[in-house]
Design a protein around this motif. Structure first.
Motif, short mmCIF file in Angstrom:
data_model
loop_
_atom_site.label_atom_id
_atom_site.label_comp_id
_atom_site.label_asym_id
_atom_site.label_seq_id
_atom_site.Cartn_x
_atom_site.Cartn_y
_atom_site.Cartn_z
N THR A 1 0.98 -1.54 0.53
CA THR A 1 -0.11 0.80 0.25
C THR A 1 0.96 1.36 0.01
N ASN A 2 0.43 2.26 0.29
CA ASN A 2 1.00 3.96 0.24
C ASN A 2 0.54 4.18 1.18
N ASP A 3 -0.45 3.69 1.94
CA ASP A 3 -0.94 4.35 3.46
C ASP A 3 0.64 4.13 4.29
N ALA A 4 1.15 5.45 5.06
CA ALA A 4 2.36 4.80 5.27
C ALA A 4 2.40 4.18 6.94
N ARG A 5 0.84 4.73 7.41
CA ARG A 5 0.41 3.80 8.91
C ARG A 5 0.71 2.49 8.70
N LEU A 6 -0.20 1.90 7.44
CA LEU A 6 -0.01 0.78 7.46
C LEU A 6 0.89 -0.52 7.05
N VAL A 7 1.98 0.68 6.60
CA VAL A 7 3.63 0.58 5.83
C VAL A 7 3.88 -0.40 7.02
N ALA A 8 4.07 0.77 8.22
CA ALA A 8 4.92 1.20 9.22
C ALA A 8 4.45 -0.21 10.31
N ALA A 9 3.24 -0.46 10.12
CA ALA A 9 2.35 -1.41 11.30
C ALA A 9 3.24 -3.23 10.64
N ALA A 10 2.88 -2.92 9.32
CA ALA A 10 3.87 -3.89 8.71
C ALA A 10 4.60 -4.51 9.34
N LEU A 11 5.23 -3.28 9.76
CA LEU A 11 6.79 -3.80 9.91
C LEU A 11 7.08 -3.15 12.18
N GLY A 12 5.88 -3.70 12.32
CA GLY A 12 5.78 -4.32 13.76
C GLY A 12 6.29 -5.80 14.18
#
Length: 168
Positions: free
Chosen positions: A91-102
């Motif tokens: 995605t291009n949603d920074a919140r989702l990208v950051a959460a994906a690398l949690g």
């Protein structure tokens, strides 16, 4: 959390424990009716259910997807939810990208996907401090990739992000 939110959440958790399919009705309204963290509580009440989580994720808006991604490490899913993380990284949603690398993504992504996710964070100006387990997962290949990226930026006369300078 105020009293009406606490009451709603307690009822909702009992409903999900009794009937896991109730989560499909309750999850979208959880944050509004049950307050912050309500979606996480509903996911925690869900017995087993990686197929249910998949359905919630696929049908969810970005807030619902974010709640799922941030709760994955607390659920007993093993590697069955890696596809959610991989989807979020597309995605291009920074919140989702950051959460994906949690914590979950850091634990279960393969090396290649993890490295690509870190680079995506850099491209999207997501601080690398958001990447769980980066020090543990950082390797020579990721260092090379960040160094190459820094060289490309310098050659183009563009500034190199501080996170990249510190790691390359």
């Amino acid at each position: 959390m105020n009293e009406p939110e606490q009451e709603w959440l307690a009822r909702a958790v009992r409903q999900v424990e009794a009937d896991p399919y109730a989560i499909h009705r309750l999850f979208p309204q959880a944050e509004r009716r049950g307050g912050p963290g309500a979606r996480r509580a509903l996911l925690g009440a869900l017995p087993g259910g990686h197929a249910t989580i998949r359905g919630l994720y696929e049908a969810g808006d970005s807030g619902e997807r974010l709640a799922i991604l941030t709760a994955l490490h607390e659920l007993d899913l093993g590697e069955t939810a890696v596809w959610l993380v991989e989807d979020a990284l597309r995605t291009n949603d920074a919140r989702l990208v950051a959460a994906a690398l949690g914590p979950y993504g850091s634990a279960w992504l393969d090396d290649h996907a993890f490295r690509q996710g870190v680079l995506k964070c850099v491209f999207m100006s997501i601080p690398l401090s958001a990447v769980a387990g980066l020090d543990r997962r950082f390797d020579a290949e990721l260092a090379r990739m960040l160094s190459d990226y820094a060289a490309e930026l310098r050659a183009a006369g563009r500034p190199v992000p501080r996170d990249v300078l510190e790691r390359s």
